[in-house]
Design an enzyme around this catalytic site. Structure first.
Site, PDB file in Angstrom:
ATOM      1  N   TYR A   1       7.268  -5.570  14.493  1.00 39.90           N
ATOM      2  CA  TYR A   1       7.107  -4.116  14.571  1.00 39.90           C
ATOM      3  C   TYR A   1       5.791  -3.748  15.249  1.00 39.90           C
ATOM      4  CZ  TYR A   1      11.116  -3.368  11.493  1.00 39.90           C
ATOM      5  OH  TYR A   1      12.379  -3.326  10.969  1.00 39.90           O
TER       6      TYR A   1
ATOM      7  N   ARG B   1      33.035   5.587   9.471  1.00 40.03           N
ATOM      8  CA  ARG B   1      31.588   5.564   9.664  1.00 40.03           C
ATOM      9  C   ARG B   1      30.864   6.040   8.409  1.00 40.03           C
ATOM     10  NH1 ARG B   1      34.077   7.320  14.242  1.00 40.03           N
ATOM     11  NH2 ARG B   1      33.740   6.075  16.136  1.00 40.03           N
TER      12      ARG B   1
ATOM     13  N   ASP C   1      25.150  10.784  12.815  1.00 36.56           N
ATOM     14  CA  ASP C   1      24.711  12.152  12.522  1.00 36.56           C
ATOM     15  C   ASP C   1      23.867  12.182  11.252  1.00 36.56           C
ATOM     16  OD1 ASP C   1      26.376  13.680  14.616  1.00 36.56           O
ATOM     17  OD2 ASP C   1      27.857  12.431  13.609  1.00 36.56           O
TER      18      ASP C   1
ATOM     19  N   ASP D   1      31.994   9.121  22.564  1.00 40.00           N
ATOM     20  CA  ASP D   1      33.289   9.795  22.476  1.00 40.00           C
ATOM     21  C   ASP D   1      33.626  10.472  23.807  1.00 40.00           C
ATOM     22  OD1 ASP D   1      33.519  10.148  19.119  1.00 40.00           O
ATOM     23  OD2 ASP D   1      31.522  10.066  19.985  1.00 40.00           O
TER      24      ASP D   1
ATOM     25  N   ARG E   1      34.775   7.923  26.259  1.00 40.26           N
ATOM     26  CA  ARG E   1      36.152   7.543  25.968  1.00 40.26           C
ATOM     27  C   ARG E   1      37.131   8.614  26.447  1.00 40.26           C
ATOM     28  NH1 ARG E   1      34.562   5.316  19.908  1.00 40.26           N
ATOM     29  NH2 ARG E   1      34.207   3.129  20.531  1.00 40.26           N
TER      30      ARG E   1
ATOM     31  N   HIS F   1      30.171  12.587  15.468  1.00 39.57           N
ATOM     32  CA  HIS F   1      30.690  11.323  15.991  1.00 39.57           C
ATOM     33  C   HIS F   1      31.593  10.743  14.907  1.00 39.57           C
ATOM     34  CE1 HIS F   1      31.094   7.541  17.977  1.00 39.57           C
ATOM     35  NE2 HIS F   1      30.355   6.869  17.104  1.00 39.57           N
TER      36      HIS F   1
END
Length: 327
Positions: A63, A86, A121, A146, A149, A173
Site C-alpha cells: 500500500y 451482486r 453502487d 452494461d 453490453r 449496475h
C-alpha cells in the site's frame, strides 16, 4: 507520466493491469494484493510483454507504494458465483473495502478512486462515507459495462460497428437498470427508424425489442459466470476506458456511479447517469429530459417516486435494514 495502482490482483485486477499496459494508458502500473505472491507473479507476467507495447513499468508492491498515484482502481473482494446476485456480496465486500480503504487513502490521498468491486453502487457509497476523499474524486464503474453490453448487442442486431451505436444503460449496475430508448440512436438515426434508412434492412433484426434487449443486458453477467466461472475481459476494457478519459484532459460522457446528497436524503446510492469525466475540480451531471420519464420512474418500485429534471435516481431499497451493509 502517469501512475495507476490496482488494488486486487485477481482475474479482474490482473486483466485491468494487462490492458492498461497494452493500451499505453499509464507509464507505471502497480499491483497490490493481500496475496503478495499472486501480485508478484501477475506483475512479472504482464511486464514481460512490455517490449511489444507502449513501455510501462509494471510491478507488485505494498500500500505504501501507491504514493503518487494519479488513479487507484479498487477491484478486491469476493467474486460472484453462479446463481448469486451482486447484492449477495454486499456485507463481505464492504468489510474488505473498509480494510483496504484504511490502508490506501493515507498513501494516495490525492488520487482519483475508481471502484469496480461489486455491488459497485453500494461500495461506491461506502467508500465515499468512510474514506475522507472528496466526492468528485470517487467514481464507481457504474453501468459502463452494461452500456458496452447493450451497444455490442445492438451492433449485432443492426449489422454495423458498435461505434455507430449511441445508446446507454442508466441506474443500478444490476437488475433495476434500464435503457432510455428515446435517446437511442443508430448512425445518427433514432433506433426505431434506422432500419428503413439502411440498405441492409433485410439483415437487421429489430422490431422494437426493448424488453428483450434489456433482459439480455441484465442477464449477460450471470450467463458468462455460468459458462466460464467469472467475468473479467469486458469489465477490464471498460475500466481502462474510464482511466483513458480521466487522464486525457478531455471531458468525456460516461455512465458512471457516484454519490451525491439530494433533497436532504443523506443515505442515498447515486446510481449511474451520464456525467462528464475528467480531471476538472467538479464533474458535471448531464440533464436529460426523457420522453419516457414516467416509464423510468415506474420501471421499478425500487426507484424513488419523484422524477427530477436532472435524472437523479435513488435506490431506497438498498438501505432497508435487511440489505444495508453495516459501516
Amino acid at each position: 507520466m502517469s501512475k495507476i495502482s490496482v488494488i486486487g490482483a485477481g482475474s479482474v485486477g490482473a486483466t485491468i493491469a494487462n490492458d492498461l499496459m497494452i493500451q499505453g494508458v499509464a507509464s507505471e502500473i502497480l499491483l497490490v494484493d493481500v496475496n503478495k505472491k499472486k501480485a508478484l507473479g501477475e506483475a512479472l507476467d504482464i511486464y514481460q510483454g512490455a517490449p511489444f507495447h507502449s513501455p510501462a513499468i509494471v510491478r507488485a508492491g505494498e500500500y505504501a507504494d501507491t504514493v503518487g498515484s494519479d488513479i487507484v482502481i479498487i477491484t478486491c473482494g469476493v467474486a460472484r458465483k453462479p446463481g448469486m446476485t451482486r447484492l449477495d456480496l454486499a456485507q463481505i465486500n464492504v468489510n474488505i473495502l473498509k480494510d483496504v480503504t484504511a490502508n490506501v487513502v493515507k498513501y494516495a490521498p490525492n488520487a482519483i478512486y475508481v471502484i469496480v468491486s461489486n455491488p459497485v453502487d453500494i461500495l461506491t457509497y461506502v467508500f465515499t462515507k468512510i474514506s475522507g476523499i472528496p466526492e468528485n474524486r470517487i467514481i464507481g464503474s457504474g453501468t459502463i459495462l452494461d452500456t458496452s453490453r447493450l451497444q455490442s448487442e445492438l451492433a449485432r442486431r443492426f449489422c454495423l460497428s458498435p461505434k455507430n451505436v449511441h445508446a446507454h444503460v442508466y441506474g443500478e449496475h444490476g437488475d433495476s437498470s434500464f435503457v432510455p430508448w428515446s435517446l437511442a440512436h443508430i448512425a445518427n438515426n433514432h433506433i426505431d427508424v434506422y432500419r428503413e434508412c439502411s440498405p441492409d434492412k433485410e439483415r437487421i433484426k429489430w422490431n422494437k425489442d426493448y424488453e428483450e434487449v434489456e433482459d439480455f443486458v441484465k442477464k449477460s453477467g450471470g450467463k458468462i459466470i455460468e459458462n466460464k466461472g467469472a467475468t473479467f475481459y469486458a469489465v477490464s476494457i471498460s475500466v481502462c476506458h474510464i482511466c483513458k478519459c480521466l487522464l486525457s484532459g478531455i471531458d468525456t460522457t460516461l455512465t458512471q456511479a457516484f454519490v451525491e446528497d439530494w433533497q436532504k436524503i443523506q443515505q442515498a446510492v447515486r446510481t449511474a447517469a451520464p456525467q462528464l469525466a475528467g480531471f476538472a475540480e467538479d464533474s458535471t451531471l448531464l440533464a436529460h429530459l426523457l420522453s419516457e420519464g414516467k416509464y423510468v420512474v415506474h420501471h421499478s418500485a425500487k426507484f424513488n417516486e419523484h422524477y427530477h429534471p436532472h435524472y437523479r435516481i435513488i435506490r431506497r431499497d438498498l438501505f432497508e435494514e435487511k440489505i444495508l451493509p453495516k459501516l
